[in-house]
Structures are given as C-alpha cells and as structure tokens.
Motif scaffolding. Sequence first.
Motif, PDB file in Angstrom:
ATOM      1  N   ARG A  21      -3.380 -12.219  12.671  1.00 30.94           N
ATOM      2  CA  ARG A  21      -3.460 -10.986  11.902  1.00 30.94           C
ATOM      3  C   ARG A  21      -4.218  -9.956  12.718  1.00 30.94           C
ATOM      4  O   ARG A  21      -5.445  -9.974  12.755  1.00 30.94           O
ATOM      5  CB  ARG A  21      -4.164 -11.256  10.573  1.00 30.94           C
ATOM      6  N   LEU A  22      -3.519  -9.091  13.410  1.00 29.56           N
ATOM      7  CA  LEU A  22      -4.157  -8.101  14.271  1.00 29.56           C
ATOM      8  C   LEU A  22      -4.455  -6.800  13.537  1.00 29.56           C
ATOM      9  O   LEU A  22      -5.350  -6.065  13.913  1.00 29.56           O
ATOM     10  CB  LEU A  22      -3.263  -7.818  15.487  1.00 29.56           C
ATOM     11  N   ARG A  23      -3.676  -6.531  12.519  1.00 27.97           N
ATOM     12  CA  ARG A  23      -3.894  -5.302  11.754  1.00 27.97           C
ATOM     13  C   ARG A  23      -4.160  -5.659  10.302  1.00 27.97           C
ATOM     14  O   ARG A  23      -3.591  -6.600   9.769  1.00 27.97           O
ATOM     15  CB  ARG A  23      -2.651  -4.417  11.815  1.00 27.97           C
ATOM     16  N   ARG A  24      -5.003  -4.899   9.672  1.00 25.16           N
ATOM     17  CA  ARG A  24      -5.239  -5.086   8.242  1.00 25.16           C
ATOM     18  C   ARG A  24      -4.052  -4.554   7.466  1.00 25.16           C
ATOM     19  O   ARG A  24      -3.485  -3.527   7.819  1.00 25.16           O
ATOM     20  CB  ARG A  24      -6.501  -4.346   7.805  1.00 25.16           C
ATOM     21  N   ALA A  25      -3.712  -5.261   6.427  1.00 24.08           N
ATOM     22  CA  ALA A  25      -2.650  -4.778   5.559  1.00 24.08           C
ATOM     23  C   ALA A  25      -3.132  -3.500   4.868  1.00 24.08           C
ATOM     24  O   ALA A  25      -4.312  -3.388   4.523  1.00 24.08           O
ATOM     25  CB  ALA A  25      -2.308  -5.836   4.514  1.00 24.08           C
ATOM     26  N   PRO A  26      -2.259  -2.530   4.690  1.00 26.18           N
ATOM     27  CA  PRO A  26      -2.696  -1.293   4.042  1.00 26.18           C
ATOM     28  C   PRO A  26      -3.091  -1.542   2.589  1.00 26.18           C
ATOM     29  O   PRO A  26      -2.508  -2.397   1.915  1.00 26.18           O
ATOM     30  CB  PRO A  26      -1.466  -0.393   4.120  1.00 26.18           C
ATOM     31  N   ARG A  27      -4.084  -0.850   2.118  1.00 20.77           N
ATOM     32  CA  ARG A  27      -4.526  -0.958   0.728  1.00 20.77           C
ATOM     33  C   ARG A  27      -3.525  -0.210  -0.145  1.00 20.77           C
ATOM     34  O   ARG A  27      -3.200   0.946   0.123  1.00 20.77           O
ATOM     35  CB  ARG A  27      -5.919  -0.341   0.591  1.00 20.77           C
ATOM     36  N   ILE A  28      -3.009  -0.874  -1.148  1.00 12.27           N
ATOM     37  CA  ILE A  28      -2.013  -0.271  -2.028  1.00 12.27           C
ATOM     38  C   ILE A  28      -2.679   0.045  -3.362  1.00 12.27           C
ATOM     39  O   ILE A  28      -3.208  -0.849  -4.018  1.00 12.27           O
ATOM     40  CB  ILE A  28      -0.812  -1.215  -2.235  1.00 12.27           C
ATOM     41  N   ALA A  29      -2.651   1.305  -3.745  1.00 13.29           N
ATOM     42  CA  ALA A  29      -3.236   1.728  -5.022  1.00 13.29           C
ATOM     43  C   ALA A  29      -2.213   1.518  -6.135  1.00 13.29           C
ATOM     44  O   ALA A  29      -1.050   1.893  -6.002  1.00 13.29           O
ATOM     45  CB  ALA A  29      -3.648   3.191  -4.959  1.00 13.29           C
ATOM     46  N   MET A  30      -2.664   0.907  -7.216  1.00 15.06           N
ATOM     47  CA  MET A  30      -1.787   0.649  -8.355  1.00 15.06           C
ATOM     48  C   MET A  30      -2.415   1.238  -9.606  1.00 15.06           C
ATOM     49  O   MET A  30      -3.608   1.048  -9.854  1.00 15.06           O
ATOM     50  CB  MET A  30      -1.578  -0.858  -8.552  1.00 15.06           C
ATOM     51  N   ASP A  31      -1.617   1.951 -10.382  1.00 13.06           N
ATOM     52  CA  ASP A  31      -2.052   2.460 -11.687  1.00 13.06           C
ATOM     53  C   ASP A  31      -1.522   1.508 -12.742  1.00 13.06           C
ATOM     54  O   ASP A  31      -0.335   1.155 -12.736  1.00 13.06           O
ATOM     55  CB  ASP A  31      -1.495   3.863 -11.936  1.00 13.06           C
ATOM     56  N   ILE A  32      -2.392   1.095 -13.667  1.00 10.31           N
ATOM     57  CA  ILE A  32      -1.993   0.163 -14.728  1.00 10.31           C
ATOM     58  C   ILE A  32      -1.962   0.912 -16.050  1.00 10.31           C
ATOM     59  O   ILE A  32      -2.929   1.590 -16.406  1.00 10.31           O
ATOM     60  CB  ILE A  32      -2.967  -1.030 -14.802  1.00 10.31           C
ATOM     61  N   HIS A  33      -0.839   0.783 -16.757  1.00  6.08           N
ATOM     62  CA  HIS A  33      -0.679   1.446 -18.049  1.00  6.08           C
ATOM     63  C   HIS A  33      -0.250   0.435 -19.091  1.00  6.08           C
ATOM     64  O   HIS A  33       0.582  -0.429 -18.817  1.00  6.08           O
ATOM     65  CB  HIS A  33       0.385   2.550 -17.965  1.00  6.08           C
ATOM     66  N   GLN A  34      -0.804   0.576 -20.293  1.00  2.31           N
ATOM     67  CA  GLN A  34      -0.323  -0.225 -21.402  1.00  2.31           C
ATOM     68  C   GLN A  34       0.930   0.467 -21.925  1.00  2.31           C
ATOM     69  O   GLN A  34       0.950   1.685 -22.096  1.00  2.31           O
ATOM     70  CB  GLN A  34      -1.376  -0.339 -22.500  1.00  2.31           C
ATOM     71  N   THR A  35       1.992  -0.313 -22.147  1.00  6.29           N
ATOM     72  CA  THR A  35       3.271   0.263 -22.565  1.00  6.29           C
ATOM     73  C   THR A  35       3.732  -0.407 -23.856  1.00  6.29           C
ATOM     74  O   THR A  35       3.040  -1.250 -24.414  1.00  6.29           O
ATOM     75  CB  THR A  35       4.342   0.081 -21.469  1.00  6.29           C
ATOM     76  N   ASP A  36       4.923  -0.048 -24.281  1.00  8.57           N
ATOM     77  CA  ASP A  36       5.454  -0.574 -25.537  1.00  8.57           C
ATOM     78  C   ASP A  36       6.471  -1.698 -25.346  1.00  8.57           C
ATOM     79  O   ASP A  36       7.133  -2.091 -26.285  1.00  8.57           O
ATOM     80  CB  ASP A  36       6.100   0.551 -26.331  1.00  8.57           C
TER      81      ASP A  36
END
Length: 192
Positions: A21-36
């Motif tokens: 693993r030579l490069r760090r995996a990119p940080r992925i931002a996730m938005d969490i929403h409560q849905t129906d």
Amino acid sequence: MSWLQPDWVIDTRRAEFRWRRLRRAPRIAMDIHQTDGSFWPAFEPHHYLKLPRMIAANYYVGFVDGAPVAHLAVSTRPGLVEGRACRLVVMPEWQGAGLGLRFLNEVCALWRRGVNRYDKPMPMLFHTSHPGLAAALRRDPLWAQVSAILYAESKERSMKTLAAARARKGLKPAGTGYGGHFRAVQGFRYVE
C-alpha cells in the motif's frame, strides 16, 4: 518496469503474495439521511435475500456526492428492548471502499445514544451471512459476536410453527416452511 507501483504483488517463483500500500486511499465523505423506505427498490436487487421492505422500520441511506450508495433498515424487538439493524446493502460499485462498516457503525451509534424516533438509547444487534463482513465485525472493537449458526435450520420445524399459527387463526396449513438450506448466520452486538 520500475515506474509501475502496484498495490499488491504476486511472486510466482516463490509462491508469495504481498500487499504494497504505497498510497492512502482517499477519504470518502458520506451524508447519512433517515428516509421513508422509498430507496429500498434501488438497493433490493443487490441484497442476497429477496424480501419486501420492512414494515415499521427506520430506513437510512448513505449518499456520496448526492448519489445513494448504502442502505440500512432498523427495527426494534418487542418491548423496545433493543434495535436490530438489517438489510445492509452497499451498491456494487462502492463495495470494498470501506463505506459499509462506517455507515453501519454510525447508524448503530445514533441508536445507542437514543437518536431514534423513540428518543431511547437502545443496544443494537446485526446479523450477517457475508463471511467478509462477519470477519470485519469480529476485528472491529465496536462489535462483539454473540451468535453463530453455521448449519441449516429445520424446515420441518418451521412448517409446524407456521401450521400452528394458521390453525390459531382458523386457516388451513399452507404446506410451506423456511429453512432446510445452508445459510451460516452470525450475530453481533454493537458495544460502543
């Protein structure tokens, strides 16, 4: 080819496999929403069981750049004694990016703190048949394994239970049952 820098190498001469693993995996931002629950039809084809959407469940969807990438449903056991997270699905193109466990942990942390429609902190359970997810949960200090059924359930016992329930309602037995197939199910409790 000295310019090539792969993440893993297989040396066939020595029969060795090695991560690099030579490069760090990119940080992925996730938005969490409560849905129906209206997002379930998009995720359902990717779930290993073919089930309708859960009744009276709380649904959560994780979004990356506005696109739905993860799904989880949470219901409660009778008496509101604990929550049960299920129907975890990560869209195929996002699997392996580390989003599924982060998403599951965040939703379970919310419920554990009482951020739910009951305004009540609840212990959380989660069951899976996926060997990779089970292994990841065992490694995660936020989870403790509480059960493991590694053999087939009795279809005959299920048929008797269903027949008795139908008889109590004055209905004829349906002649069907669940089980009789191999599905290793492992249970975990969120212990944050």
